[in-house]
Structure formats: C-alpha cells, structure tokens
Design a protein around this motif. Sequence first.
Motif, short mmCIF file in Angstrom:
data_model
loop_
_atom_site.label_atom_id
_atom_site.label_comp_id
_atom_site.label_asym_id
_atom_site.label_seq_id
_atom_site.Cartn_x
_atom_site.Cartn_y
_atom_site.Cartn_z
N GLN A 281 -4.69 -5.48 -3.65
CA GLN A 281 -4.39 -4.96 -2.32
C GLN A 281 -3.05 -4.25 -2.30
O GLN A 281 -2.90 -3.17 -1.73
N LEU A 282 -2.07 -4.83 -2.96
CA LEU A 282 -0.73 -4.23 -3.02
C LEU A 282 -0.77 -2.91 -3.77
O LEU A 282 -0.19 -1.91 -3.32
N ARG A 283 -1.43 -2.89 -4.90
CA ARG A 283 -1.48 -1.66 -5.70
C ARG A 283 -2.20 -0.55 -4.95
O ARG A 283 -1.81 0.64 -5.03
N ARG A 284 -3.24 -0.89 -4.22
CA ARG A 284 -3.97 0.13 -3.45
C ARG A 284 -3.09 0.72 -2.35
O ARG A 284 -3.10 1.93 -2.11
N VAL A 285 -2.32 -0.13 -1.69
CA VAL A 285 -1.39 0.38 -0.67
C VAL A 285 -0.33 1.27 -1.32
O VAL A 285 0.01 2.34 -0.80
N ALA A 286 0.21 0.83 -2.46
CA ALA A 286 1.23 1.62 -3.15
C ALA A 286 0.71 3.02 -3.47
O ALA A 286 1.41 4.02 -3.28
N ASP A 287 -0.53 3.10 -3.96
CA ASP A 287 -1.12 4.42 -4.26
C ASP A 287 -1.29 5.24 -2.99
O ASP A 287 -1.03 6.45 -2.99
N ALA A 288 -1.70 4.57 -1.92
CA ALA A 288 -1.99 5.30 -0.68
C ALA A 288 -0.73 5.85 -0.01
O ALA A 288 -0.72 6.98 0.49
N VAL A 289 0.33 5.05 -0.01
CA VAL A 289 1.53 5.45 0.73
C VAL A 289 2.53 6.21 -0.14
O VAL A 289 3.65 6.47 0.28
N GLY A 290 2.11 6.58 -1.35
CA GLY A 290 3.00 7.34 -2.22
C GLY A 290 3.47 8.64 -1.61
O GLY A 290 4.50 9.19 -2.01
N VAL A 291 2.73 9.15 -0.60
CA VAL A 291 3.15 10.38 0.07
C VAL A 291 4.49 10.21 0.78
O VAL A 291 5.16 11.20 1.09
#
Length: 294
Positions: A281-291
């Motif tokens: 879950q953390l890694r998916r958020v990190a990828d998503a909010v990289g913008v």
Amino acid sequence: MTMPVMEPNLDAATLQAWARVVDGGPFSSLCWGERIAFDNPDSLTLLGSLAAWTDRVRLVTTVVVPQLHDPVMLAKALATGDMLSGGRLTVGLGVGGREEDYRAVAADPATQTMRGMAERVAVMRRIWAGEQVTESVVPVGPPPVQAGGPPLLVGTIGPKTIRSAAGWAEGLAGITLDLNLQRQNELFDVARTAWAETGRPAPHLATSFWFALGDGDEPRAQVHRHLRRYMNWIPAEVVDAMAPTTGWAGTEQELLDVLRRFEDIGTDEIHLIPTSSDIDQLRRVADAVGVYAP
C-alpha cells in the motif's frame, strides 16, 4: 505518510521497512500518533528509532498528548529526538480524545483542555530556550537543534481549538473524517484569520485522512476493519454506521484527484493514515504521488 502504528502484530522489521520507504520516496513528512491504552508502540521510543532509520524526511508527531507526560521530561525527550534527527522534528500536540489514556497513566482528566495543553507548551518552550526550571547547575538538556525548539502544530477538528492555539502553534495537524472540503476550507479560514490577528506568519495547514488503495469493494472493507479495531471505545454499531463515509478508499488516480482538490483550497500537506501494515500500500502511494516530488 503516517506509520502503521495502530495496526496489529507489528515488529521492528515492518516499522523499519516503512520508515525507509517513506524516507526514500516523495513524501514530505513521516508521521505517527500516540495512544496509551492500546497496543501501539510508545511514541517517544519510536521517535529515536525513526531518527536513526531516516535521513531526509521530516518527522511529525500526529499527535502527542502533553497532559499524559511530565512536561519537563517530554521537553527533554523531544529535544533529544530533534538532536538525533538533525533538526527534522515537528511536534503535533493534541488534548486526546480517550479518557482511558489519561486514566492509564494517572493523569488528571480535568487537564484534558486546551488550557492544560497550553500550560505544558509554555514549560516546554522554557526548557528549549535553556531557562533554568530548578536550582540545578546546568539547565535541562540537550538543547534542540532547531532554535527555540521544534515547530509545534495543533491537532484539531474544530474552530475553538484552532483559535486557542494561534498564540503558540505554527499551524494545524488536523483530521477530516468525511473529506468535506467546504468544511475543511472553513477551518483553514479560521486559522488564517486567527494567526493574522495575533500578528504571526500564516499557519501551516495540514490535515489527514484514513486511506486504502485498490479496486472494487476491498479497499472500503479494509478501512472498515481498521476503524472497528481502532475505534474500540465506540459501540460497534456506531462504527459500522460511520464506516461507509469515513476515510477514503479507491484507486491511485482517484487518490490524486482527491489530493488536488485539497491543494485547491490551500492545503499545505496531507498526512495520509494507512489502514493496513501491508507495505505494498505504501509503495503504491509513493508511485502515485511522485508527481508532487520536488
């Protein structure tokens, strides 16, 4: 990103892995909260580990309840955390919503007020300024790295609390249960006005919400399970009634859409609260909010 400290069956490896992914990701802050009558890690002990496990990210308590601690010892512990982290500590403070936490440490529930918190903040500020609070040879230390001590945020969901903290806090560390942006913006306006009236710089405007990422019904079910466990002081039927509209559940794109709506009302920072210790879950958020990464 908030550490999964309210999840069951935690161990040092899980917490260290989360801290290192947060520190290596696009996140601005790593947060964690305090409970006493619960099976979460002790907040001040964890602060020392988080300072050692991270190098970049800001460490933010969301929140510590000063009335549950001796203010001199709390000031010393937080100054130590500031020193160990190289001046990366921000301290979110709140009165706490659970009387059982007060009873567990024999704290007086009558101090569960903004005045009680402000009195302890004043003591901590004196410690961090190097003032003598007793007839000792040297003052209580160590001195914090940040001059005057770590920045302070007030944990709040209401206007009265915001106004009462305008004289000592640098901003807000709030929470939104239902992600109502209009109500959130009204609270931010209260803060903007209150800080301006005291002649202080504009407040740091942060809020938080529970989240679960995924497709279909499982993310909402994950939030529901978390609320059932965490909100154990509330009757289960009440939690069940709240669960469909409390926190946020959805896909990465939907999360970005929500974050941008909060950005549009002037939110400086969102402290996302996980409802699982699954590091995916953390890694998916990190990828998503990289913008949002600088």
